[in-house]
Design a protein around this motif. Sequence first.
Motif, PDB file in Angstrom:
ATOM      1  N   CYS A   1     -14.460   5.126  13.842  1.00 46.34           N
ATOM      2  CA  CYS A   1     -14.022   4.774  12.498  1.00 46.34           C
ATOM      3  C   CYS A   1     -15.169   4.014  11.833  1.00 46.34           C
ATOM      4  O   CYS A   1     -15.754   3.120  12.444  1.00 46.34           O
TER       5      CYS A   1
ATOM      6  N   TYR B   1      -9.644  -4.085  11.027  1.00 44.47           N
ATOM      7  CA  TYR B   1     -10.449  -3.827  12.227  1.00 44.47           C
ATOM      8  C   TYR B   1      -9.563  -3.725  13.467  1.00 44.47           C
ATOM      9  O   TYR B   1      -9.823  -2.951  14.365  1.00 44.47           O
TER      10      TYR B   1
ATOM     11  N   GLN C   1      10.712   0.739  10.110  1.00 46.37           N
ATOM     12  CA  GLN C   1       9.596   1.471  10.706  1.00 46.37           C
ATOM     13  C   GLN C   1       8.407   0.535  10.914  1.00 46.37           C
ATOM     14  O   GLN C   1       8.145  -0.320  10.065  1.00 46.37           O
ATOM     15  N   PRO C   2       7.697   0.691  12.038  1.00 41.85           N
ATOM     16  CA  PRO C   2       6.517  -0.160  12.248  1.00 41.85           C
ATOM     17  C   PRO C   2       5.435   0.155  11.225  1.00 41.85           C
ATOM     18  O   PRO C   2       5.254   1.318  10.858  1.00 41.85           O
TER      19      PRO C   2
ATOM     20  N   PRO D   1      -5.389   0.372  13.631  1.00 43.06           N
ATOM     21  CA  PRO D   1      -5.643   1.681  13.017  1.00 43.06           C
ATOM     22  C   PRO D   1      -4.678   2.011  11.879  1.00 43.06           C
ATOM     23  O   PRO D   1      -5.037   2.737  10.948  1.00 43.06           O
ATOM     24  N   LEU D   2      -3.466   1.484  11.980  1.00 40.79           N
ATOM     25  CA  LEU D   2      -2.480   1.805  10.944  1.00 40.79           C
ATOM     26  C   LEU D   2      -2.806   1.093   9.634  1.00 40.79           C
ATOM     27  O   LEU D   2      -2.530   1.594   8.549  1.00 40.79           O
TER      28      LEU D   2
ATOM     29  N   MET E   1       0.094  -1.490  14.379  1.00 39.34           N
ATOM     30  CA  MET E   1       0.070  -1.092  15.791  1.00 39.34           C
ATOM     31  C   MET E   1       0.020  -2.320  16.685  1.00 39.34           C
ATOM     32  O   MET E   1       0.332  -2.235  17.861  1.00 39.34           O
TER      33      MET E   1
ATOM     34  N   ALA F   1      -5.784   2.870   8.208  1.00 44.89           N
ATOM     35  CA  ALA F   1      -5.387   4.124   7.556  1.00 44.89           C
ATOM     36  C   ALA F   1      -5.234   3.930   6.047  1.00 44.89           C
ATOM     37  O   ALA F   1      -5.511   4.838   5.261  1.00 44.89           O
TER      38      ALA F   1
ATOM     39  N   ARG G   1      -8.560   4.326   4.749  1.00 46.09           N
ATOM     40  CA  ARG G   1      -8.984   5.719   4.831  1.00 46.09           C
ATOM     41  C   ARG G   1      -8.396   6.491   3.653  1.00 46.09           C
ATOM     42  O   ARG G   1      -9.026   7.391   3.107  1.00 46.09           O
ATOM     43  N   LEU G   2      -7.205   6.132   3.278  1.00 45.71           N
ATOM     44  CA  LEU G   2      -6.541   6.809   2.154  1.00 45.71           C
ATOM     45  C   LEU G   2      -7.295   6.577   0.843  1.00 45.71           C
ATOM     46  O   LEU G   2      -7.365   7.450  -0.014  1.00 45.71           O
TER      47      LEU G   2
ATOM     48  N   ALA H   1       6.409   4.170   4.455  1.00 47.21           N
ATOM     49  CA  ALA H   1       7.171   3.707   5.614  1.00 47.21           C
ATOM     50  C   ALA H   1       8.543   3.202   5.184  1.00 47.21           C
ATOM     51  O   ALA H   1       9.537   3.383   5.898  1.00 47.21           O
TER      52      ALA H   1
ATOM     53  N   SER I   1       0.847  -1.185   0.000  1.00 51.30           N
ATOM     54  CA  SER I   1       0.000   0.000   0.000  1.00 51.30           C
ATOM     55  C   SER I   1       0.887   1.241   0.000  1.00 51.30           C
ATOM     56  O   SER I   1       2.089   1.161   0.244  1.00 51.30           O
ATOM     57  N   THR I   2       0.263   2.387  -0.260  1.00 47.58           N
ATOM     58  CA  THR I   2       1.039   3.628  -0.255  1.00 47.58           C
ATOM     59  C   THR I   2       1.636   3.895   1.119  1.00 47.58           C
ATOM     60  O   THR I   2       2.754   4.387   1.231  1.00 47.58           O
ATOM     61  N   LEU I   3       0.883   3.523   2.173  1.00 51.80           N
ATOM     62  CA  LEU I   3       1.410   3.762   3.511  1.00 51.80           C
ATOM     63  C   LEU I   3       2.660   2.942   3.791  1.00 51.80           C
ATOM     64  O   LEU I   3       3.598   3.417   4.417  1.00 51.80           O
TER      65      LEU I   3
END
Lengths: 399, 531
Positions: free
Chosen positions: B460, B351, B19-20, B354-355, B23, B358, B361-362, B8, B2-4
């Motif tokens: 959320c 679920y 990087q984590p 949250p990371l 969560m 995200a 969400r993006l 990272a 993913s982009t996230l």
Amino acid sequence: MQSASRIRGSARPCAQNARTIAALTSNPGCDRRAVLDTAGVDKQRLADHIGYPARFGQSQFAIVRGNAFEAQLKADQCAALLRLLIEQKIVPPGQHARHVDCSAVGQTESQDDRLARTAGLLGEVFKGGDSWGVPGQRPALLLDHPLLAMTIAGRTVYLEPDLILIGPDARVHVVEVKSFAVIDGQAAPSKVAAAAIQAAVYVMATCAAVTEAGFDAGAVADEIVLVCPRDFANQPTATLIDVRKQLAVLRRQFARMARIEMLLAALPDDLTFDLSIDESGVARRPPVEVVAALECVPARYIPECLAVCELAGFCRSRSRARGQTAVLGRDVCERLGGIEEVETVLGLASGTLSPSPDQTETAAVLRLAEQLRSQSLVLAGDPTAASSGLGLSALGLSA
Amino acid sequence: MSTLVALARALAFVQGVAQPITMVRHIHCAERPMVFIPLALAGEANAPLAAMVGDDPDRPRLLVVPQPRNRDLRFAFAAELASILVPHFERFQTVTEVAAPDRTGQARWRSTDAPQVVVANPAAAGFVRLFGRSTRFRRADGPYAVDARVPVLGQWLTFFAERAEYPGSSLLVTLTDALAMHWATGQSALEDTHLPALLAWIEPPEGRDGATAAMLAEDPGIWPPAGPATDPDFDNRVLAPAIEAYAAATTPDAGTLAECQASGALRDAVASQLEPTWRLMWRAIALLRALPPGVRVADRWAADRDAYTEFAARLEGSGLPQPRRDGAVAAARRLHRLERALAAFTVQRAYDDPLIMAEYRLTGEAFVATVLEADRLRIDTSGRRRTLRPRVTVTTTDPAKPEVGSTWISPARPAQRARAVEVVVARGAETTVVLELSGGMGRALTPLPGSVPDAGERLCYTSLADQYVPPGDFPAPEETPWTHGGPPAPASLDAVEGQAAVASRRGDDLPRDDLPRDDLPRDDPAGEEWS
């Protein structure tokens, strides 16, 4: 104008083989490799000299096993191999075979003599009516390690396929023997792909040889016979692999390699990768100079290079030093909108850098991704649990 | 990717440390995992050379095949491995609990715990699969007999390898995959499959950045490869002479002392290649353990325990080895189960974390919103029956633009559906949505406390739904439609090597004695020296 021999320097040209040629197709955009390979530079030695030794060693266990498997196939006039070819319906049942050893005679036979021998053999076979018998009535001929030549980017490359089969109907098949196992009809896809592209190089060289001898290259089949051990023992199994796609890839690649002339012309006149090897075999040229020479030729590093190119370690460290997103892998690059520098990515993501017009879309996504990431890390925990004021203020940032 | 995660990786690159990207931990960590590091002989088809195995970091067991080309020694290795692994695998059967009844309403039991096997990298997981394949068809009687536990080990290993294909399963954990699921490094995914380099990024030693530490970790002279392939240089310089010395010492006229010495030297050589990986693996396990587990990890582990219980029962029942290849029906069934597992895992991960959410969400598949007002007691009177349909007005700055009529779910109240009835997209980045809630509020016309979000609550909402997908309906093997090759041929008539036919002959319901003799693999005759 540069010449290939000048670039290589005093060292003997490093022989190309089907594997190195096939490797060219994995990263065709790399000028550095194109120049070094065309000039026949010993990249392994070069990499060692500049402190990035390549680890492409082969275990003697693998070599011994490979040789033993090949010998087993070829024993007794290729009896085991013939059985497989009949099974695959390439050779009619009941057909006899003749094993023709084309490997070097003693230590002295030159490449050119061997080449001539293979070419002569091919010519004789196709003419028919000679000692091998007319087509249709002669045994299946299995040419063992014939020598073929191909011109790639202006340089002659010698190639030695494992076997070439000339059937009684004068159909030619390239036979590739590999020692990786086919278990329950399946083998490692990467190994099969590598074998297929390597065999495709042989198919091209065989076509060239047949044409050279004055016959129609259509006699050469565009499917190859891959022979591997079956399951966990040494019983061989054969599979036909259609290599038309690989042939197309190679042809396109070779056409592009013709531009090597242009590439060489653009290089400095005094560029050389000579390591100044003295009589005792020690490389005397300062590594710094060699590195400087390498920097003159642009590279296009991708992580896949690590598996195929001796210089990959060096290119990776350079690419890393320049902060290129390429070191993170192709899919990451794509996700980062094709931006080449890591600094740019992070600048756009944090908003400290204003995007150029063609970056606006990517920048918006990166900016948002960065906000969501830091927001989630700040909230740390279930988003629904974070009903405190902290959440609100963190969220307010993205407006 | 993913982009996230890509971002990272870029961050890890600049900061010089991984990087984590989660969560919480998304895999189950067993109390006493069985760590298994196999080594294979180069060039051979999965011929074992050695293994380090055990569930105690301080007491690894070292198994060595002094001559990997010797069939008897290889099966002696398999027997020794079986004597360690099989009792461990069987140990968890004894303590059971009542599980939810199955579809037919029949009571079910499941083991309260299950064995977990941990390997270093995907190649080692491949070794487990192939070693299972090469041992599960062996027989303890007749010609080429092997130790009775060997075929049982083969079936267990096959079970673990097959279960590992299920997304979210933790019965066979591949450490490089597990670590890469939780951390993004500043190198490529390709390089992440090298355990020492991956760990160097996650925990670079003092004074070094991840890139430098990873480069050093790639040097087989410093860190031996985590296997199953050995370092070719080690093969040529150390292993080959040691094997030769052993072979020379075992000739009939040589003394046993020489043999002991040679075998000791060989064990030492192999141990030097395994011990660093052994330590690294326990370090990696400790890193994973330190992460807090996701809420739904326990549910997936329960599914793993179900699979374990079922397989253990099957072993005790028919005891037939798994087929070489699935038949058409079995393959369709398996594919369906894999798809279900993937869908569930994707949703559950989001679920729990949250990371991960995200990422959705993006892309607008989720949004985090603040409740502006809540009409908790709203009753819908339009239908025949009065129903409780509270409405909440929420506001979000996320890019999601819910459509009127779309359904959303909050991971905090998974039983509740929220239908968007009114959407106002403001000039800024703000979107206000009125959601009508149904479900998860109790049966009365007033909602249970806490079942409707209050004003000020941050929530959320996502379009990802962790809903029950009914198991597919598949025909019995003998009713395979003609589009899929038709019913498999009866075993006795089958002379053709049709894959479907071969597999179906090994169907679960066939009693063992009905198996034709020629169905037993003959690909590895006794006494055959490899190469």
